[in-house]
Design a protein around this motif. Structure first.
Motif, short mmCIF file in Angstrom:
data_model
loop_
_atom_site.label_atom_id
_atom_site.label_comp_id
_atom_site.label_asym_id
_atom_site.label_seq_id
_atom_site.Cartn_x
_atom_site.Cartn_y
_atom_site.Cartn_z
N VAL A 123 21.93 33.25 -20.05
CA VAL A 123 22.00 31.98 -20.78
C VAL A 123 22.09 32.31 -22.27
N ALA A 124 23.17 31.88 -22.89
CA ALA A 124 23.36 32.15 -24.31
C ALA A 124 22.49 31.22 -25.14
N PRO A 125 22.08 31.67 -26.32
CA PRO A 125 21.31 30.79 -27.22
C PRO A 125 22.13 29.57 -27.57
N GLY A 126 21.48 28.45 -27.75
CA GLY A 126 22.21 27.24 -28.10
C GLY A 126 21.66 26.03 -27.39
N PRO A 127 22.48 25.01 -27.28
CA PRO A 127 22.01 23.73 -26.76
C PRO A 127 21.73 23.74 -25.26
N GLY A 128 22.19 24.75 -24.58
CA GLY A 128 21.95 24.79 -23.13
C GLY A 128 23.04 24.11 -22.34
N GLN A 129 22.80 23.98 -21.06
CA GLN A 129 23.83 23.44 -20.19
C GLN A 129 23.21 22.60 -19.07
N LEU A 130 23.94 21.53 -18.73
CA LEU A 130 23.48 20.63 -17.67
C LEU A 130 24.19 20.98 -16.37
N SER A 131 23.44 20.97 -15.30
CA SER A 131 24.03 21.21 -13.98
C SER A 131 23.72 19.99 -13.11
N PRO A 132 24.71 19.47 -12.41
CA PRO A 132 24.48 18.26 -11.62
C PRO A 132 23.62 18.55 -10.39
N ALA A 133 23.19 17.49 -9.74
CA ALA A 133 22.36 17.63 -8.56
C ALA A 133 23.10 18.37 -7.46
N HIS A 134 22.39 19.20 -6.76
CA HIS A 134 22.95 19.84 -5.57
C HIS A 134 22.60 19.00 -4.37
N GLN A 135 23.01 19.46 -3.21
CA GLN A 135 22.68 18.71 -2.01
C GLN A 135 21.16 18.74 -1.77
N ALA A 136 20.72 17.84 -0.94
CA ALA A 136 19.28 17.75 -0.68
C ALA A 136 18.77 19.04 -0.07
N GLY A 137 17.54 19.38 -0.43
CA GLY A 137 16.92 20.55 0.17
C GLY A 137 17.16 21.85 -0.57
N VAL A 138 17.91 21.79 -1.65
CA VAL A 138 18.19 23.01 -2.40
C VAL A 138 17.04 23.31 -3.34
N THR A 139 16.60 24.56 -3.31
CA THR A 139 15.54 25.01 -4.21
C THR A 139 16.06 26.14 -5.07
N GLU A 140 15.68 26.15 -6.33
CA GLU A 140 16.07 27.25 -7.21
C GLU A 140 14.83 28.02 -7.66
N HIS A 141 14.95 29.33 -7.57
CA HIS A 141 13.89 30.22 -8.06
C HIS A 141 14.46 31.06 -9.18
N VAL A 142 13.79 31.07 -10.30
CA VAL A 142 14.29 31.86 -11.43
C VAL A 142 13.19 32.80 -11.90
N THR A 143 13.54 34.06 -12.08
CA THR A 143 12.64 35.01 -12.70
C THR A 143 13.27 35.48 -14.00
N VAL A 144 12.56 35.31 -15.08
CA VAL A 144 13.12 35.61 -16.40
C VAL A 144 12.95 37.09 -16.72
N PHE A 145 14.04 37.70 -17.15
CA PHE A 145 14.01 39.11 -17.56
C PHE A 145 13.76 39.21 -19.06
N THR A 146 14.63 38.55 -19.82
CA THR A 146 14.50 38.61 -21.28
C THR A 146 14.59 37.22 -21.86
N GLY A 147 13.99 37.06 -23.05
CA GLY A 147 14.07 35.79 -23.74
C GLY A 147 13.12 34.76 -23.16
N VAL A 148 13.31 33.55 -23.58
CA VAL A 148 12.49 32.44 -23.10
C VAL A 148 13.42 31.37 -22.55
N LEU A 149 13.18 31.00 -21.32
CA LEU A 149 14.06 30.05 -20.64
C LEU A 149 13.36 28.72 -20.43
N ARG A 150 14.11 27.67 -20.73
CA ARG A 150 13.63 26.33 -20.44
C ARG A 150 14.59 25.77 -19.41
N ALA A 151 14.11 25.49 -18.21
CA ALA A 151 15.01 25.06 -17.13
C ALA A 151 14.27 24.17 -16.14
#
Lengths: 195, 195
Positions: A123-151
DNA sequence: CCCGATCGTTCCGTTTACGGAACAGCGTTG
DNA sequence: CAACGCTGTTCCGTAAACGGAACGATCGGG
């Protein structure tokens, strides 16, 4: 019938970026030949050991044939390398790109009723990005390596620094944004039910 | 592999042989079908978009055909995934094995002062396996794909089912064990300071 | 020199992966 | 309840990938 968001964690599909780049069939032949010569094996010998015809191996190395998986596997197995060693790029990647986010698919794993897709995300520095809804039941797991992520969901995003872990149900619109000036690197795991 | 020793998540073993293992051709078909259905695309539609015959795609998904690279690439490109996503093969060569645990290195990421190693891990049902303490500052992140995993410091292991996430400091001896009869599949992220 | 061995390429008959068309099964429509 | 539109599978003629054999080229030994 909800039209499912194409591929990957982002909307962007590759309808416009097909093929072309690094699927050069001749490149596969060059890699096979390089691997063979590195081992000091003759074409005849490798063909015999792998149980394929010399014509087949010759044609493959010269890029004049379009091998079947079976053939290619027999040869790479004899060379002692995985199939992926001769396919496109080493860190091969269908890369999905957005304005601020790019994600590369590392692996897909199928459970009996659930599918997992593991990505490396930047994720590049800046305003960020919007992602639309996925189908029901989808889960996202994120592990941050570097930087600080807001998601997370647009109305309740989460924040994690390097080493942190985020997780949310992504059946609602959600965002990814780097906090601060540093680029964020992370692993993204998508988990969704099979239908 | 130019990559560091890093002795992996387990005590180094690396018996080496990238054994032929299972290259089940039917598994490729199952992955393609799963990816297609996950996107809500019909067989007919995918065949048309990818420029291949319906008979070809049907035969591929059912494992009754031995596709050429060209065919398989056309399909995976349309699905937006790399070829490697549907090939059963261990993605990367470096596989570390133990009695109950095997882990395949998927990717390494170097931050300015921290190194991350991302593994796909499998834990066989049974008594589990002990891993000795790593150097100070090492953290392990595990996301469980299938089964139920019990892992962490020997004196205080944690448990997570499919979709769950574990995290612990691994500068003490720790264990991995599958709970129940099902094999555990998971992603393992090792985070450790650069020396 | 000739000879034998091996190299990689090319020719050729057989096998099979290919795409188009015809097919049966299922939900929805009129 | 025929008529559609759609699903995925099966049939079939064609194109091509396959293995075996024949080929010219190259090397080393007698």
């Amino acid at each position: 019938m909800p039209y499912s968001p194409a591929s990957g964690p982002l909307t962007a599909n590759a309808s416009g970026q097909p093929a072309a780049s690094d699927d050069d069939p001749a490149a596969i032949g060059r890699r096979v030949r390089a691997l063979r010569e590195a081992r000091g094996i003759s074409l005849s010998a490798l063909a015999r050991q792998a149980g394929v015809g010399k014509a087949t191996l010759s044609g493959l190395e010269n890029g004049t044939r379009n091998p079947t998986l079976e053939t290619l596997y027999a040869i790479t197995a004899q060379l002692g390398v995985p199939l992926t060693a001769v396919l496109s790029a080493p860190a091969s990647g269908a890369t999905v790109r957005g304005a601020a986010v790019s994600a590369t698919l590392l692996e897909v794993f199928e459970d009996s009723d659930v599918t997992y897709e593991l990505y490396r995300m930047r994720v590049a520095p800046g305003p960020g990005q919007l992602s639309p809804a996925h189908q029901a039941g989808v889960t996202e797991h994120v592990t941050v390596f570097t930087g600080v992520l807001r998601a997370g969901p647009v109305d309740a995003p989460l924040t994690a620094a390097a080493g942190g872990h985020l997780r949310w149900a992504s059946d609602v619109p959600h965002v990814y944004a780097a906090v601060g000036d540093e680029e964020v690197t992370a692993s993204l795991l998508l988990r969704y039910p099979r239908k």
